[in-house]
Design an enzyme around this catalytic site. Structure first.
Site, PDB file in Angstrom:
ATOM      1  N   ASP A 393      37.061  38.197  31.649  1.00  0.00           N
ATOM      2  CA  ASP A 393      38.520  38.087  31.498  1.00  0.00           C
ATOM      3  C   ASP A 393      39.206  37.583  32.771  1.00  0.00           C
ATOM      4  O   ASP A 393      40.178  36.825  32.691  1.00  0.00           O
ATOM      5  CB  ASP A 393      39.130  39.454  31.150  1.00  0.00           C
ATOM      6  CG  ASP A 393      38.628  39.994  29.831  1.00  0.00           C
ATOM      7  OD1 ASP A 393      38.159  39.179  29.007  1.00  0.00           O
ATOM      8  OD2 ASP A 393      38.695  41.216  29.621  1.00  0.00           O
TER       9      ASP A 393
HETATM   10  P1  TAP Z   1      34.951  41.815  31.541  1.00  0.00           P
HETATM   11  O1  TAP Z   1      35.991  40.850  31.123  1.00  0.00           O
HETATM   12  O2  TAP Z   1      34.900  43.126  30.849  1.00  0.00           O
HETATM   13  O3  TAP Z   1      33.547  41.037  31.368  1.00  0.00           O
HETATM   14  C1  TAP Z   1      32.357  41.590  31.813  1.00  0.00           C
HETATM   15  C2  TAP Z   1      31.223  40.705  31.326  1.00  0.00           C
HETATM   16  O4  TAP Z   1      30.033  41.182  31.923  1.00  0.00           O
HETATM   17  C3  TAP Z   1      31.015  40.752  29.828  1.00  0.00           C
HETATM   18  O5  TAP Z   1      31.536  39.610  29.181  1.00  0.00           O
HETATM   19  C4  TAP Z   1      29.494  40.908  29.654  1.00  0.00           C
HETATM   20  O6  TAP Z   1      28.976  39.814  28.904  1.00  0.00           O
HETATM   21  C5  TAP Z   1      28.963  40.844  31.079  1.00  0.00           C
HETATM   22  N1  TAP Z   1      27.876  41.810  31.312  1.00  0.00           N
HETATM   23  C6  TAP Z   1      27.793  43.089  30.913  1.00  0.00           C
HETATM   24  N2  TAP Z   1      26.636  43.635  31.313  1.00  0.00           N
HETATM   25  C7  TAP Z   1      25.955  42.657  31.974  1.00  0.00           C
HETATM   26  C8  TAP Z   1      24.703  42.605  32.625  1.00  0.00           C
HETATM   27  N3  TAP Z   1      23.880  43.661  32.682  1.00  0.00           N
HETATM   28  N4  TAP Z   1      24.336  41.445  33.213  1.00  0.00           N
HETATM   29  C9  TAP Z   1      25.145  40.365  33.153  1.00  0.00           C
HETATM   30  N5  TAP Z   1      26.339  40.354  32.555  1.00  0.00           N
HETATM   31  C10 TAP Z   1      26.744  41.504  31.978  1.00  0.00           C
HETATM   32  O7  TAP Z   1      34.975  42.112  33.103  1.00  0.00           O
HETATM   33  P2  TAP Z   1      35.906  41.535  34.255  1.00  0.00           P
HETATM   34  O8  TAP Z   1      35.939  40.049  34.237  1.00  0.00           O
HETATM   35  O9  TAP Z   1      35.458  42.243  35.488  1.00  0.00           O
HETATM   36  O10 TAP Z   1      37.357  41.985  33.820  1.00  0.00           O
HETATM   37  C11 TAP Z   1      37.765  43.324  33.864  1.00  0.00           C
HETATM   38  C12 TAP Z   1      38.518  43.680  32.596  1.00  0.00           C
HETATM   39  O11 TAP Z   1      38.754  45.089  32.585  1.00  0.00           O
HETATM   40  C13 TAP Z   1      39.879  43.018  32.523  1.00  0.00           C
HETATM   41  O12 TAP Z   1      40.201  42.699  31.191  1.00  0.00           O
HETATM   42  C14 TAP Z   1      40.811  44.097  33.023  1.00  0.00           C
HETATM   43  O13 TAP Z   1      42.139  43.980  32.563  1.00  0.00           O
HETATM   44  C15 TAP Z   1      40.143  45.326  32.439  1.00  0.00           C
HETATM   45  N6  TAP Z   1      40.541  46.541  33.149  1.00  0.00           N
HETATM   46  C16 TAP Z   1      40.292  46.665  34.471  1.00  0.00           C
HETATM   47  C17 TAP Z   1      40.760  47.771  35.149  1.00  0.00           C
HETATM   48  C18 TAP Z   1      40.515  47.881  36.631  1.00  0.00           C
HETATM   49  S1  TAP Z   1      41.491  48.782  37.483  1.00  0.00           S
HETATM   50  N7  TAP Z   1      39.542  47.230  37.197  1.00  0.00           N
HETATM   51  C19 TAP Z   1      41.434  48.781  34.470  1.00  0.00           C
HETATM   52  C20 TAP Z   1      41.635  48.633  33.091  1.00  0.00           C
HETATM   53  C21 TAP Z   1      41.177  47.492  32.444  1.00  0.00           C
HETATM   54  P3  TAP Z   1      27.583  39.953  28.109  1.00  0.00           P
HETATM   55  O14 TAP Z   1      27.736  41.125  27.212  1.00  0.00           O
HETATM   56  O15 TAP Z   1      27.424  38.661  27.410  1.00  0.00           O
HETATM   57  O16 TAP Z   1      26.521  40.170  29.152  1.00  0.00           O
END
Ligand code: TAP
Length: 470
Positions: A393
């Site tokens: 994301d």
């Molecule tokens: P995400 O958008 O959740 O993407 C993480 C990606 O990692 C997934 O698409 C997944 O794809 C891949 N993944 C998972 N396990 C893996 C592994 N073992 N090896 C390789 N790839 C792996 O993460 P992001 O880009 O860090 O974004 C964070 C999201 O969390 C945002 O939407 C944000 O708004 C939300 N969020 C963050 C927070 C805080 S404070 N950090 C709080 C609330 C919400 P595959 O399954 O294809 O591997």
């Protein structure tokens, strides 16, 4: 009134808490900030014990010391053992216990007064009941947050028709009980109902919120706990509790706002929007006539070995794969060959504030190499390779270009502006927001599928081989 020396002791403590928080603002000084705040807490405990010297210290110690010893053992062992990915639930648990303690102190105070045959006057009843209400709400909410993050209960948003009406009705009942208790100044059964209602409200408030939004909720509950502690400070006439509670309340509120802003989502959307699938499923509109290009470890190793500048973009998947040490090794390998390596850190990459900073610090990545979003974004056009590792994301260009996207307006890392982009993840599945990512179909992008830790380790070995052969 306290003895002036006691007040001075509390003042020193409050200053140490403020200095501690200030130093927590940068990873370079954070460890020291923690130590200063912990020393401040130790002084606060000693000063409080001195302040109690008129009372029966022996029986107090007999009650408090075993609790302190048990707490230190559980807290110390838990904190040492917890995995980086388990940190949010650990914080939720600690926060909940703090809130519960504040509530229990106030319940005890109410009982103490009414057991002596007196009524609680309004001046005392207001802080006592506020502390019971906020403390119980935050305690129950934090435990639900813990259970969701630990996957003891389903992490998806749990909603049902009329949920807001039920919550609103319960809040009205709890407030009505509070008003009656304030007016009458007694009634232990009504107090028990008041606390039970607040506990239920805390649970119902957190259940509809998706697991991945929990860090925002924990931060909000943290600010509630701070307020409960500050109000308890008024109940106990203890200045240091008022100051430290106010500090926690204010910092929790600021952090909640910062996270909401970094996701470009109003707090109301986090609280009531039941947002986020939690990821892990293919996007609804994936492959709409587009093809992502898959690459091999060998292809990507050549690309990296001959780059001048590489920017690594870590995300949640890197934390899940625990690949931070492998990433540091790859970066060392590239740097030894004169490649400039930097890390682009998005404020909400991962699942908790500062997730990526802590993760990379654990692998001893030099702090100056970690660049915040605003600092590194202008440098993407002069970057040869943007290496996206387990992030999704936070590099999704729809946030800039697609007004219909749920993440439209969220500030992102402009990885798409690099000369070439390599995305390391296991599949084409979505991230937390549950949406497709056009970056994966960009002609400049190649996908390297596999577990991040294993792929990065294979890349390191291959880069070494390519450069040795050159
Ligand atoms: P995400 O958008 O959740 O993407 C993480 C990606 O990692 C997934 O698409 C997944 O794809 C891949 N993944 C998972 N396990 C893996 C592994 N073992 N090896 C390789 N790839 C792996 O993460 P992001 O880009 O860090 O974004 C964070 C999201 O969390 C945002 O939407 C944000 O708004 C939300 N969020 C963050 C927070 C805080 S404070 N950090 C709080 C609330 C919400 P595959 O399954 O294809 O591997």
């Amino acid at each position: 009134m306290h003895d002036p020396w006691i007040t001075l002791g509390y003042l020193v403590t409050a200053v140490m808490f403020i200095l501690g928080i200030k130093r927590l603002g940068s990873p370079a000084t954070a460890r020291q900030g923690n130590q200063i705040a912990a020393a401040g807490m130790a002084i606060a405990i000693v000063v409080t014990l001195i302040d109690l010297r008129g009372s029966d210290l022996g029986s107090l110690a007999a009650l408090a010391l075993p609790a302190v010893v048990i707490g230190v053992i559980i807290g110390g062992v838990g904190a040492r053992r917890v995995q980086m990915t388990g940190m949010p639930q650990m914080v939720a648990l600690f926060n909940g216990l703090g809130a519960g303690a504040a509530g229990l102190i106030s319940i005890g105070d109410f009982r103490h007064i009414t057991d002596a045959g007196q009524s609680v006057d309004v001046i005392d009843a207001v802080p006592i009941l506020l502390s019971c209400l906020i403390g119980s709400l935050s305690f129950a909410g934090s435990l639900v947050a813990f259970a969701k993050l630990q996957e003891l209960i389903p992490t998806r948003p749990m909603t049902y028709p009329g949920q807001k009406v039920v919550n609103g009705g319960l809040l009205a009942l709890v407030l009505a009980a509070g008003i009656v208790l304030t007016a009458t100044g007694h009634g232990l059964i009504l107090l028990a109902a008041f606390v039970a209602g607040a506990l239920l409200l805390g649970m119902l408030f957190v259940l509809p919120i998706g697991g991945a939004d929990m860090p925002v909720i924990i931060s909000l509950l943290n600010s509630f706990t701070g307020v409960a502690a500050a109000v308890t400070g008024f109940v106990l006439d203890n200045e240091v509790l008022i100051v430290s509670g106010a500090l926690v309340g204010a910092s929790g509120t600021i952090l909640t706002q910062l996270m909401s802003r970094a996701m470009n989502r109003p707090l109301s959307n986090v609280l009531f929007g039941a947002f986020g699938s939690g990821g892990g499923a293919p996007a609804a509109n994936a492959d709409a006539g587009r093809q992502a290009r898959a690459a091999t470890v060998e292809d990507v190793a050549v690309l990296l070995a001959y780059a001048r500048r590489v920017v690594i973009i870590p995300g949640y998947g890197l934390a899940v794969a625990r690949g931070q040490h492998a990433v540091k090794e790859l970066a060392d390998e590239l740097e030894a060959r004169g490649v400039e390596v930097e890390y682009a850190i998005h404020p909400v990459a991962g699942r908790m504030p500062g997730h990526m900073n802590v993760l990379l610090a654990e692998a001893k990545v030099p702090y100056p190499q970690l660049k915040e979003m605003d600092e590194i974004n202008p440098d993407f056009p002069r970057t040869d390779v943007a290496l996206v590792i387990g992030a999704n994301d936070v590099v999704n260009p729809s946030a800039r270009s697609d007004p219909g996207s749920p993440i439209y307006g969220m500030p992102i890392l402009n990885a798409d502006q690099a000369q070439s982009i390599v995305v390391l993840k296991r599949s084409m599945n979505t991230g937390f927001a549950g949406i497709d990512n056009p970056l994966f179909y960009d002609p400049k992008t190649v996908m390297l599928f596999g577990d991040a830790a294993k792929t990065v380790a294979a890349l390191s070995a291959e880069v070494k081989r390519v450069l040795a052969a050159a």
